[in-house]
Scaffold this motif. Sequence first.
Motif, short mmCIF file in Angstrom:
data_model
loop_
_atom_site.label_atom_id
_atom_site.label_comp_id
_atom_site.label_asym_id
_atom_site.label_seq_id
_atom_site.Cartn_x
_atom_site.Cartn_y
_atom_site.Cartn_z
N LEU A 153 40.01 41.57 37.28
CA LEU A 153 38.59 41.59 37.61
C LEU A 153 38.16 40.28 38.28
N VAL A 154 38.72 39.17 37.81
CA VAL A 154 38.30 37.85 38.30
C VAL A 154 38.59 37.69 39.79
N LEU A 204 29.76 38.42 43.00
CA LEU A 204 30.71 39.52 43.09
C LEU A 204 30.91 39.88 44.55
N TYR A 205 32.18 39.84 45.01
CA TYR A 205 32.50 40.09 46.41
C TYR A 205 33.37 41.34 46.53
N ASP A 206 33.28 42.01 47.68
CA ASP A 206 34.21 43.10 47.95
C ASP A 206 35.49 42.54 48.58
N GLU A 207 36.40 43.43 48.97
CA GLU A 207 37.69 42.96 49.49
C GLU A 207 37.57 42.23 50.82
N LEU A 260 29.31 39.72 49.97
CA LEU A 260 28.61 39.58 48.70
C LEU A 260 28.00 40.92 48.28
N LEU A 261 28.37 41.37 47.11
CA LEU A 261 27.79 42.60 46.56
C LEU A 261 26.60 42.31 45.65
N ASP A 262 26.69 41.24 44.86
CA ASP A 262 25.58 40.90 43.96
C ASP A 262 25.91 39.59 43.25
N PHE A 321 32.56 50.64 43.76
CA PHE A 321 33.52 49.61 44.18
C PHE A 321 34.52 49.30 43.06
N LEU A 322 34.04 49.13 41.84
CA LEU A 322 34.92 48.78 40.73
C LEU A 322 35.86 49.94 40.37
#
Length: 514
Positions: A38-39, A58-61, A65-67, A103-104
């Motif tokens: 997760l990290v 929190l970033y996507d691949e 920035l997602l949030d 996403f997760l």
Amino acid sequence: MKDYFDSSDSIIALSSGSLGKSAISVIRISGPIEPGILVKYLSINGPIEPRRAYFSKLYDESNKLLDEVVLTYFAAPSSYTGENVYELSVHGNPLNIKRIIRFLIDKLDLRDAAKGEFSYRALRNKKLSLNQIEGLDLVLNSDSGFAIDSGLELLSGNIDTDYDSLRKSYLKLVSLLEVVINFSDDIGEKESLDLFKVEFYNFKNYAHLLKGRSSVDGDSLIKPKVVLYGKPNSGKSTFFNRILKRDRAIVSEIEGTTRDYISENLYINDINFEIIDTAGIRETDNLIESKGIDFSNNLLKRSFYRVCLCKEVPSDISVFDLVIKSHSSYGSIEPINNGPIGPNPSGPIGPSPSGPIGPSPSGPIGPNPSGPIGPNPSGPIGPNPSGPIGPSPSGPIGPKFNEVIFNSESSRFIVEADLTDINDDFDEFIKRLIFFKFEQSILNSPIVVPRHRNVISKLNLLIDDFSNLLELEKDFGIISSEISNMGALIEELIGQVRVDDVLDNIFANFCIGK
């Protein structure tokens, strides 16, 4: 059984309620997933420690920035489910929540949790008992303070302590039986049996105490029903409207206006009662009205507090908690002359002795005003002004509403009142009577979960049968076989037995993410 009961994969869900807009929402993850996975998508440097909150991006691949989130990690087995649990506090826009969950799921190989799946894993991993799960069900789904308190008692394990005392007494009984079987030759068969009987009656007392606590229908206490019952035009809808302080039911002189029941919430001292105005009871050929009357009779059987509204008090009021003899703008009130529940004819509700319909007070059919027919409403058998019900309606809270009689023979209150008159004291008095019964019903900490009550009832039936067997049977082998059946019920009571249909029913009520 549900498919997820034997699953071991990682699950995710929104745990902070429905997808409405909020400042913060909590996304929960549980399973074998390791923190390092997760990290990778967070701006946290180094490993994360359990039970610490981390503010992070929190970033996507693609490093978008997602949030901005707050992560809290609970390492197995010291977590709610007994597995690795992660809670992400995110901004509560529904679109943002859905985007992060999608996403997760994709990147961490998660799946959407089913209803109650987090709590099931807590049960499976022995973090919660079955009784605690049932308590959690009450806490999550109840709409009265009493039911929530009952759920918290279960969740905190207090009821488990009581059940454990019963189980210890049973184990002591079984141990003594083994001693008696193996050493009766040494201490004597009669003496052995006498020792066993003493311990059995201790065990029986434990079970009977639990039976007393489960004697009240738990469903009737979780959301108690107050049912208004009576013939057409007896004042049910008028009373219903005035106790709610608004015009909810249609009031009409046309009989059969209320053909189906109408219900509303009535809060009294933070307890949510359901007050129900039922269809008028009469003989009818109308199919729809007839079904409404059937509903009325069934509701009366299942109700917590039963109010009869009438123009003339029925000869049998044993089924009711309260009888209200109502004035009606559509007809006169007839005198009562049908038995000991009638008020004193010399009181304010009796017909004039000189009128054509009233019996002469000196005649053979008129009760003696000083006789046993009607107790003085200010006497000792009326509501105690200093008692928990509240002051007498003739006391300092305002003018009395015509007549209040406590019938000691039937333990019922009979009240006469003009329901069209505005009288807040009357309304408050009725609420006190309803709440007083509720207070009395919960004095001994009633057991409200239906499964518990059913098991306790079965156990006490077995115990009563065993008492009779013990007086007749001298064969300890037969006694041992019979007593083992009680043990199975005790194990079920404390949640040692996996009851599939019980679990299905409970977790179906749970929200996603719990």
